[in-house]
Design an enzyme around this catalytic site. Sequence first.
Site, PDB file in Angstrom:
ATOM      1  N   HIS A  75       0.819  -1.217   0.000  1.00  0.00           N
ATOM      2  CA  HIS A  75       0.000   0.000   0.000  1.00  0.00           C
ATOM      3  C   HIS A  75       0.853   1.267   0.000  1.00  0.00           C
ATOM      4  CE1 HIS A  75       0.532  -0.567   4.367  1.00  0.00           C
ATOM      5  NE2 HIS A  75       0.199   0.710   4.530  1.00  0.00           N
ATOM      6  N   ASN A 127     -26.938   0.788  -6.671  1.00  0.00           N
ATOM      7  CA  ASN A 127     -28.378   0.978  -6.749  1.00  0.00           C
ATOM      8  C   ASN A 127     -28.719   2.427  -6.421  1.00  0.00           C
ATOM      9  OD1 ASN A 127     -30.913   1.144  -4.838  1.00  0.00           O
ATOM     10  ND2 ASN A 127     -31.323  -0.500  -6.312  1.00  0.00           N
ATOM     11  N   CYS A 160     -29.870  -4.295 -10.930  1.00  0.00           N
ATOM     12  CA  CYS A 160     -30.910  -4.834 -10.058  1.00  0.00           C
ATOM     13  C   CYS A 160     -32.293  -4.789 -10.708  1.00  0.00           C
ATOM     14  CB  CYS A 160     -30.935  -4.078  -8.737  1.00  0.00           C
ATOM     15  SG  CYS A 160     -31.278  -2.318  -8.953  1.00  0.00           S
TER      16      CYS A 160
END
Length: 183
Positions: A75, A127, A160
């Site tokens: 990292h 969503n 979805c």
Amino acid sequence: MSEAGNHLLLGVSGSIAALRAPDLAARLRHEGFEVQSILTKSAEQFVTPASLAVMSRGKVYTSTDALSDVWHPAHIELADWADIALVAPATAATIARLAHGMATGLLAETFLALGPNVRQYLAPAMNGHMLSQPAVERNIAQLEEDGYRIITPRIGELACGYEGQGKLAELGDIVQIIAQAMD
């Protein structure tokens, strides 16, 4: 040959939109960026490290790559390498981790270790009901305040089955926004 300022770190989090990451990496490479990538564990459910490596022609790190060599944490090495950092797609969970400084997993650890001169972008995909939740909106606003540039998700049919905002921005638009950072 590597150009100054063209090291792009692509973080891919676990959304169905992760399927578009190899194409995005290839487009960024064609635009002149040297691309290295980080896949979250959940992103690996949608795209393989091999497919992303082939399309980016760069190294792909996963949740198992904590050390890049014997002693140097991946990292830190990746954060030091990056000139531009992009999470695409950025899920609600990844956005929350970054907004709240939660170093859980290689992607969040790396993005939290980025230096102040690294240009940082998020391309949310989720969503529409999730995107419009006050908590998610607050987290995005916090990241904008912290210096992240948000690439607005588009409106359309979501995976979805709902219709609304939350689709990953068009890849061409993402590339254009990122390429402008190189100018």
